[in-house]
Scaffold this motif. Structure first.
Motif, PDB file in Angstrom:
ATOM      1  N   GLU A  27       9.353  -2.837  10.333  1.00 55.29           N
ATOM      2  CA  GLU A  27       9.377  -4.267  10.636  1.00 55.29           C
ATOM      3  C   GLU A  27       8.300  -5.061   9.903  1.00 55.29           C
ATOM      4  O   GLU A  27       7.521  -5.805  10.506  1.00 55.29           O
ATOM      5  CB  GLU A  27       9.278  -4.469  12.144  1.00 55.29           C
ATOM      6  CG  GLU A  27      10.457  -3.861  12.881  1.00 55.29           C
ATOM      7  CD  GLU A  27      10.439  -4.148  14.362  1.00 55.29           C
ATOM      8  OE1 GLU A  27       9.986  -5.248  14.756  1.00 55.29           O
ATOM      9  OE2 GLU A  27      10.882  -3.283  15.125  1.00 55.29           O
ATOM     10  N   GLY A  28       8.244  -4.890   8.592  1.00 55.11           N
ATOM     11  CA  GLY A  28       7.337  -5.679   7.774  1.00 55.11           C
ATOM     12  C   GLY A  28       5.898  -5.208   7.758  1.00 55.11           C
ATOM     13  O   GLY A  28       5.023  -5.889   7.243  1.00 55.11           O
ATOM     14  N   VAL A  29       5.646  -4.035   8.319  1.00 52.98           N
ATOM     15  CA  VAL A  29       4.299  -3.451   8.313  1.00 52.98           C
ATOM     16  C   VAL A  29       4.387  -2.035   7.773  1.00 52.98           C
ATOM     17  O   VAL A  29       5.190  -1.232   8.249  1.00 52.98           O
ATOM     18  CB  VAL A  29       3.677  -3.419   9.726  1.00 52.98           C
ATOM     19  CG1 VAL A  29       2.273  -2.810   9.679  1.00 52.98           C
ATOM     20  CG2 VAL A  29       3.649  -4.797  10.342  1.00 52.98           C
ATOM     21  N   LEU A  30       3.558  -1.768   6.778  1.00 54.17           N
ATOM     22  CA  LEU A  30       3.441  -0.407   6.279  1.00 54.17           C
ATOM     23  C   LEU A  30       2.153   0.152   6.881  1.00 54.17           C
ATOM     24  O   LEU A  30       1.062  -0.333   6.593  1.00 54.17           O
ATOM     25  CB  LEU A  30       3.371  -0.383   4.751  1.00 54.17           C
ATOM     26  CG  LEU A  30       3.428   1.001   4.129  1.00 54.17           C
ATOM     27  CD1 LEU A  30       4.299   0.963   2.874  1.00 54.17           C
ATOM     28  CD2 LEU A  30       2.053   1.524   3.785  1.00 54.17           C
ATOM     29  N   TYR A  31       2.315   1.098   7.787  1.00 46.66           N
ATOM     30  CA  TYR A  31       1.171   1.774   8.402  1.00 46.66           C
ATOM     31  C   TYR A  31       0.768   2.887   7.448  1.00 46.66           C
ATOM     32  O   TYR A  31       1.582   3.759   7.139  1.00 46.66           O
ATOM     33  CB  TYR A  31       1.557   2.359   9.753  1.00 46.66           C
ATOM     34  CG  TYR A  31       1.950   1.327  10.784  1.00 46.66           C
ATOM     35  CD1 TYR A  31       1.001   0.791  11.643  1.00 46.66           C
ATOM     36  CD2 TYR A  31       3.267   0.911  10.902  1.00 46.66           C
ATOM     37  CE1 TYR A  31       1.363  -0.151  12.607  1.00 46.66           C
ATOM     38  CE2 TYR A  31       3.646  -0.026  11.857  1.00 46.66           C
ATOM     39  CZ  TYR A  31       2.687  -0.550  12.700  1.00 46.66           C
ATOM     40  OH  TYR A  31       3.052  -1.479  13.645  1.00 46.66           O
ATOM     41  N   LEU A  32      -0.467   2.860   6.996  1.00 47.24           N
ATOM     42  CA  LEU A  32      -0.926   3.803   5.980  1.00 47.24           C
ATOM     43  C   LEU A  32      -2.134   4.564   6.498  1.00 47.24           C
ATOM     44  O   LEU A  32      -3.169   3.964   6.804  1.00 47.24           O
ATOM     45  CB  LEU A  32      -1.281   3.058   4.696  1.00 47.24           C
ATOM     46  CG  LEU A  32      -1.890   3.866   3.563  1.00 47.24           C
ATOM     47  CD1 LEU A  32      -0.953   4.988   3.107  1.00 47.24           C
ATOM     48  CD2 LEU A  32      -2.222   2.949   2.394  1.00 47.24           C
ATOM     49  N   PHE A  33      -1.997   5.882   6.597  1.00 47.72           N
ATOM     50  CA  PHE A  33      -3.085   6.744   7.032  1.00 47.72           C
ATOM     51  C   PHE A  33      -3.556   7.557   5.835  1.00 47.72           C
ATOM     52  O   PHE A  33      -2.792   8.328   5.256  1.00 47.72           O
ATOM     53  CB  PHE A  33      -2.608   7.666   8.164  1.00 47.72           C
ATOM     54  CG  PHE A  33      -3.692   8.533   8.736  1.00 47.72           C
ATOM     55  CD1 PHE A  33      -4.869   7.989   9.218  1.00 47.72           C
ATOM     56  CD2 PHE A  33      -3.525   9.899   8.801  1.00 47.72           C
ATOM     57  CE1 PHE A  33      -5.864   8.788   9.758  1.00 47.72           C
ATOM     58  CE2 PHE A  33      -4.513  10.713   9.333  1.00 47.72           C
ATOM     59  CZ  PHE A  33      -5.684  10.156   9.814  1.00 47.72           C
TER      60      PHE A  33
END
Length: 181
Positions: free
Chosen positions: A134-140
């Motif tokens: 939903e328009g967010v790239l969660y990057l770990f």
């Protein structure tokens, strides 16, 4: 109509001594532009404010006022406090919350073209993980955001307007928005 709290993120402000914008001045001009409860967090262009206007109108006014004040433009990404709360709640990497400088929320203002996410995935090291939702790239990036080839290539590979914030900043902005609401 009641005020909505918004988180406004500027791209490329006060990074490496370039495109300098004093947050004190920014708070002042945004208040003069009619926004309420204007607060900033650190010097890299994180603003929380309130307005009765819709998000798109708020962003347009801010971009105009910013360019007139500082003599250069900066694209802004804007989310309501409610949307920001969902970003935090939907974090698929809870282990990253213990290392908030290694977990980032990358906010995309448009959807990337088909295949871009897979090209980005090819750049990930065995320890790096990301989820686009939903328009967010969660990057770990447990080995570090600054040395990540994946993080360094996001602009080029995704080719959409985006801006990233580490998890500590994400959580602080949520707290600030809660106080502004």
């Amino acid at each position: 109509m009641s005020d909505t709290a918004f988180i406004v993120l500027f791209r490329g402000v006060n990074v490496g001594g370039n495109k300098v914008a004093r947050m004190e001045t920014l708070r002042k001009v945004l208040g003069e532009a009619g926004f309420g409860k204007v607060a900033t967090y650190i010097q890299s262009g994180n603003v929380v404010l309130t307005s009765v206007r819709p998000a798109a109108e708020v962003a347009a006014i801010i971009e105009k006022v910013f360019a007139e004040t500082f003599g250069f433009s900066s694209r802004v990404t804007i989310r309501s406090a409610d949307a920001w709360g969902r970003i935090v709640a939907d974090n698929p990497f809870p282990q990253g919350a213990d290392e908030p400088k290694r977990l980032h929320a990358v906010l995309l203002d448009e959807a990337p073209e088909a295949g871009a996410v897979e090209r980005l995935r090819e750049l990930a090291t065995p320890t790096e993980r990301f989820v686009l939702s939903e328009g967010v790239l969660y990057l770990f990036t447990p080995d570090g955001f600054g040395i990540s080839k994946l993080a360094g290539a996001m602009d080029r590979v995704l080719d959409v307007p985006l801006t990233a914030r580490n998890w500590r900043t994400v959580l602080t902005l949520l707290e600030m928005a809660g106080k502004a609401a």
